[in-house]
Design a protein around this motif. Structure first.
Motif, short mmCIF file in Angstrom:
data_model
loop_
_atom_site.label_atom_id
_atom_site.label_comp_id
_atom_site.label_asym_id
_atom_site.label_seq_id
_atom_site.Cartn_x
_atom_site.Cartn_y
_atom_site.Cartn_z
N ALA A 174 -10.59 5.16 -2.24
CA ALA A 174 -10.68 6.51 -1.69
C ALA A 174 -11.35 6.49 -0.32
CB ALA A 174 -11.45 7.42 -2.64
N PHE A 176 -11.26 4.16 1.91
CA PHE A 176 -10.42 3.62 2.96
C PHE A 176 -9.70 4.72 3.74
CE2 PHE A 176 -10.22 -0.64 0.76
CZ PHE A 176 -10.80 -1.34 1.80
N ARG A 177 -9.52 5.86 3.09
CA ARG A 177 -8.82 6.97 3.75
C ARG A 177 -9.77 7.84 4.57
NH1 ARG A 177 -7.15 6.80 -1.68
NH2 ARG A 177 -5.08 5.90 -1.94
N LEU A 178 -11.08 7.47 4.57
CA LEU A 178 -12.10 8.28 5.24
C LEU A 178 -12.70 7.45 6.38
CD1 LEU A 178 -13.86 9.59 1.99
CD2 LEU A 178 -12.12 10.79 3.35
N LEU A 254 -9.07 -2.33 8.17
CA LEU A 254 -8.81 -0.94 7.82
C LEU A 254 -10.04 -0.07 8.09
CD1 LEU A 254 -6.78 -1.37 4.51
CD2 LEU A 254 -5.90 -0.69 6.73
#
Length: 266
Positions: A174, A176-178, A254
């Motif tokens: 989760a 990684f998307r922030l 990332l």
């Protein structure tokens, strides 16, 4: 001389698709490959294979397992025709006995992306035989340190074998998307700092082992690793070496920090 390494294999096939967020990771894997002689064989522990037993892939010609989804078509056309090393695999089957967990032969499963992605970067010619060994799904730190130690003893009579622990020192999907989330950044940096202190500063073997066994008490540990599978390859790699690394890097993958370490084996 045999070698051991812990590396990040990145997000699915993205390192092989030219993804900008993996550029630094790819450069580090290429650098690590240049620091050691070309191995005669590679043994890989990947975060993406865990079993109740400990399994050893003994196939002579393993296929690739595209164990990801939602990527463009080229991700499913990646070729890496590496051969297995059946004789070495049989020796590892024998050498891993006595750990209190059944050790059995695997003759059908393909090599997952935790294997073929970093190998395609480190050894693009696909001419180094490879054996994959599974994690044990209880994720005991003590057991995985012992697995590394048993691998090192098994290959001690050989020369120029690389043990590759393929995982990730940060694996909160989760987060990684922030990209700019303050909590993610804080926990990530604290855990990476702890890893550097444990792996790359003067400590006794006993002190390092105790830190790695008690990794959950490290700052940011459970945020960075809600589940353990991407950290346990580190325990295997260190268990085989039991020393400070000859090369240590922390880079961005990332948008998160990730640790890479390379050792000579004990």
């Amino acid at each position: 001389m045999n070698y051991s390494a812990f590396i990040s294999h990145g997000g699915g096939p993205l390192p092989l698709l030219g993804h900008e967020g993996h550029k630094e990771m790819v450069e580090i894997l290429e650098e690590f490959a240049s620091l050691i002689p070309k191995p005669d064989a590679i043994v890989v522990i990947s975060a993406h294979w865990d079993t109740t037993e400990i399994k050893v892939n003994t196939q002579a010609q393993p296929h690739l397992l595209y164990d990801y989804y939602g990527f463009p078509e080229p991700a499913y056309n990646i070729k890496y025709p590496v051969s297995g090393a059946p004789q070495l695999a049989k020796e590892l089957l024998s050498g891993l006995q006595g750990l209190g967990v059944p050790v059995i032969e695997e003759t059908e499963r393909g090599l997952d992306h935790g294997v073929f992605v970093p190998l395609a970067i480190m050894s693009p010619e696909a001419d180094i035989p490879c054996v994959q060994i599974s994690l044990q799904c209880d994720y005991s730190p003590e057991l995985h340190l012992q697995i590394g130690e048993h691998i090192a003893k098994t290959i001690a009579s050989l020369d120029n074998v690389l043990l590759l622990g393929s995982g990730f020192s940060f694996h909160n999907m989760a987060a990684f998307r922030l990209a700019d989330n303050k909590e993610a950044i804080k926990n990530n940096l604290e855990f990476e700092s702890w890893l550097e202190q444990v792996l790359n500063t003067p400590l006794s073997k006993q002190e390092r082992v105790q830190h790695l066994i008690n990794w959950q008490s490290a700052p940011g540990a459970r945020y960075c690793h809600p589940t353990e599978e991407h950290l346990m390859p580190l325990h295997v790699a260190y268990g085989a070496a039991q020393s400070t690394p000859i090369a240590f890097k922390q880079v961005s993958v990332l948008h998160k920090k990730a640790t890479f370490a390379l050792w000579t084996m004990a």
